[in-house]
Design a protein around this motif. Structure first.
Motif, PDB file in Angstrom:
ATOM      1  N   LEU A 107      -2.845  -3.337  -0.592  1.00 32.19           N
ATOM      2  CA  LEU A 107      -2.642  -2.133  -1.394  1.00 32.19           C
ATOM      3  C   LEU A 107      -2.651  -0.881  -0.518  1.00 32.19           C
ATOM      4  O   LEU A 107      -1.856   0.051  -0.717  1.00 32.19           O
ATOM      5  CB  LEU A 107      -3.731  -2.038  -2.464  1.00 32.19           C
ATOM      6  N   ILE A 108      -3.554  -0.867   0.468  1.00 32.12           N
ATOM      7  CA  ILE A 108      -3.624   0.286   1.370  1.00 32.12           C
ATOM      8  C   ILE A 108      -2.356   0.396   2.211  1.00 32.12           C
ATOM      9  O   ILE A 108      -1.760   1.473   2.348  1.00 32.12           O
ATOM     10  CB  ILE A 108      -4.872   0.180   2.274  1.00 32.12           C
ATOM     11  N   ALA A 132       0.761   1.504   0.376  1.00 25.98           N
ATOM     12  CA  ALA A 132       0.775   2.959   0.218  1.00 25.98           C
ATOM     13  C   ALA A 132       1.119   3.658   1.532  1.00 25.98           C
ATOM     14  O   ALA A 132       1.735   4.735   1.534  1.00 25.98           O
ATOM     15  CB  ALA A 132      -0.581   3.441  -0.296  1.00 25.98           C
ATOM     16  N   ALA A 133       0.739   3.030   2.666  1.00 24.24           N
ATOM     17  CA  ALA A 133       0.936   3.676   3.971  1.00 24.24           C
ATOM     18  C   ALA A 133       2.343   3.460   4.516  1.00 24.24           C
ATOM     19  O   ALA A 133       2.970   4.399   5.021  1.00 24.24           O
ATOM     20  CB  ALA A 133      -0.099   3.156   4.962  1.00 24.24           C
ATOM     21  N   GLY A 138       4.887   1.582   2.775  1.00 25.05           N
ATOM     22  CA  GLY A 138       5.876   1.321   1.747  1.00 25.05           C
ATOM     23  C   GLY A 138       5.933  -0.138   1.350  1.00 25.05           C
ATOM     24  O   GLY A 138       5.290  -1.009   1.949  1.00 25.05           O
TER      25      GLY A 138
END
Length: 543
Positions: free
Chosen positions: A408-409, A412-413, A415
């Motif tokens: 998930l991280i 977000a970082a 794509g």
């Protein structure tokens, strides 16, 4: 009442089955008694309602003692039962019959009590003290492996406990960050009939003002009440805010399940013991403690996870409809230019590649770091011992962060796409592989190492010729096993946008294309079995 009797019969039935299998009846009596003692203190038994659902308090039997002192007979019966059971012989059977029957009777008497108004009395400092005590015990246990430092460790434990209690009890500390801890455990104090009359009078007196507001907004008006029972399980808002609750003994919680099943277990064990007095064993006390501990952990866990088979029964029509829509699989629809089988094969190949790259990168970093995390190779100097502690700490922290969270991280970082999945998988797998590799290094045979060291061989040569030949087969085996795990994990990572077959399945589910989604599920099952058989064959050849 039918449910309560069913709980009792379940307990009796379990005891009878255990007796038929020649199990120890004394173990069941001890375990049941200890389990009820935990339930008496810690498990919610009844329900007390406020004005809003969030104001509901589910008291334990101990919290109900001020309202119904007869409940104190339950722990007294347990103490007497345990005393007689530990003496052994024919007393065990009578202890089970009297203890189990008496406890069940006490629970039934409480169950039959009418609803009444009670006042909440929070116990300040109790949960803070328990948390501090857990810290004290955890630190004090370190003294078992360091007997020479026992007194200093005990002193540190006591100081840590005092500081923890002070911080948890302070308004700027624990009560700010853990507000529910303050007064979490509440006793229910009796109030008497006059309190209910006063609450009813206050409620009726406020009705005209409330009805005027309700008429303005077009809502149904309120009617006067003669008792709080007319409110159907709640009490007026003003009374709830003042700390009053409507206690309803018949609305039992999972503590009632524990009490009546365990009481039935004790009763059934006692009855079986009267018929077969020799069903006892030397280790009944520790076995009974383990049994009580398992019950004390599992029952709240089942309650917290809302485990209810009734929900599955209610959802059965959906499952039937789901499988009806999912079968037969839609392998291709040329008219609509949709080719699910082709998409599944492409995404499955990508899923395998994600697992391969993630596992390879993890192994590349885990192999050298595992030598620094092996105890037998890092005890030569204080610096190396520090390196060992750092690496083990890194492994523990890394393993504590799940791959899904890392995905998930990274999504977000960097794509959406497989790169995020590879990064998440590689970082998490470093710790898992590194720990396995380091444990394999610690268990190597010391003979070849000592032989090379006696000839004056350098450390690199010792590593090359004495350690690596022993651990390389295990390294390969662990890496293959980790690859199996990573493939399964990569399927889940696709559900959060990290690419692969999971991404395809999520898209098909969201669109309601169950006949396409089922192709992905079938493909996963086939590939998982193929990878399992292949890696098992390789491991059998290497180790």
């Amino acid at each position: 009442m039918t449910t309560i009797l069913l709980y009792l019969l379940i307990g009796v039935g379990l005891a009878v089955l255990s007796g038929v299998a020649k199990g120890s009846m004394r173990r069941l009596v001890i375990g049941g008694g200890l389990g009820i003692l935990v339930a008496f203190v810690a498990f919610p038994f009844s329900r007390s309602s406020g004005f809003l659902s969030r104001e509901t308090v589910d008291p334990t039997l101990l919290a109900l003692v001020p309202t119904f002192p007869l409940l104190l007979l339950i722990p007294l019966l347990i103490v007497a039962t345990l005393y007689l059971a530990l003496r052994g012989g024919g007393l065990v059977a009578w202890a089970g019959v009297i203890g189990g029957g008496g406890i069940a009777l006490g629970g039934l008497i409480w169950y039959a009590q009418p609803a009444q108004v009670v006042r909440l009395a929070p116990i300040s400092g109790l949960m803070e003290g328990l948390a501090a005590l857990v810290l004290v015990v955890a630190v004090a246990l370190l003294a078992q492996s360091h007997p020479r430092l026992r007194l200093p460790i005990y002193a540190v434990a006591a100081l840590a406990g005092v500081l923890a209690f002070a911080w948890l009890s302070s308004s700027s500390g624990g009560h700010t960050y853990l507000p529910r801890m303050a007064g979490y455990y509440k006793l229910l104090m009796p109030t008497g009939p006059q309190t209910e009359r006063k609450l009813v009078e206050d409620y009726n007196a406020a009705i005209p003002q409330k009805n005027a507001i309700l008429k303005e907004i077009g809502q149904p008006t309120l009617e006067p009440i003669t008792s709080l029972a007319d409110l159907k399980g709640s009490i007026p808002q003003e009374a709830s805010e003042a700390g009053y609750r409507l206690l309803q003994p018949a609305r039992t919680q999972y503590g009632a399940l524990a009490l009546f099943v365990l009481a039935g277990l004790m009763l059934g064990a006692g009855l079986m013991g009267l018929r077969h007095p020799n069903l006892q064993a030397a280790g009944d006390l520790p076995s009974g403690m383990i049994f009580a501990g398992v019950v004390s952990i599992l029952l709240p866990a089942f309650e917290a996870t809302e485990f209810q088979l009734q929900k599955l029964v209610k959802g059965w029509p959906f499952l039937v409809g789901f499988f009806h829509k999912a079968w037969p699989p839609n392998l291709a629809n040329p008219d609509a230019n949709i080719f699910p089988l082709q998409s599944v094969l492409s995404e499955m190949a990508l899923t395998i590649e994600i697992a391969l790259v993630g596992t390879f990168l993890a192994a590349i970093f885990a192999i050298p770091s595992s030598f620094l995390a092996a105890r037998n190779l890092t005890q030569g100097s204080a610096f190396m011992r520090g390196v060992f502690a750092f690496m083990r700490g890194f492994y523990n922290v890394d393993r504590g962060v799940d791959t899904l969270i890392l995905a998930l991280i990274f999504v977000a970082a960097v794509g959406l796409g497989p790169f995020a999945g590879v990064l998440a998988m590689a970082i998490h797998s470093i710790a898992d592989l590194g720990k396995l590799y380091s444990e394999a290094i610690e268990n190597v045979d010391k003979g070849p190492i000592e032989a090379l060291e006696s000839t004056g061989a350098a450390g690199v040569n010792v590593l090359r010729w004495a350690i690596l030949p022993q651990v390389l087969p295990l390294f390969v085996s662990y890496t293959l096993y980790r690859f199996e795990i990573n493939f399964r994990v990569s399927v889940v990572l696709g559900l959060v946008g990290a690419g692969g077959i999971g991404y395809f399945i999520k898209g098909a589910m969201d669109a309601g294309n169950y006949d396409q989604m089922i192709i992905g599920v079938i493909a996963i099952v086939i590939v998982v079995n193929l990878i399992d058989f292949a890696s098992s064959w390789l491991r059998s050849r290497l180790v």
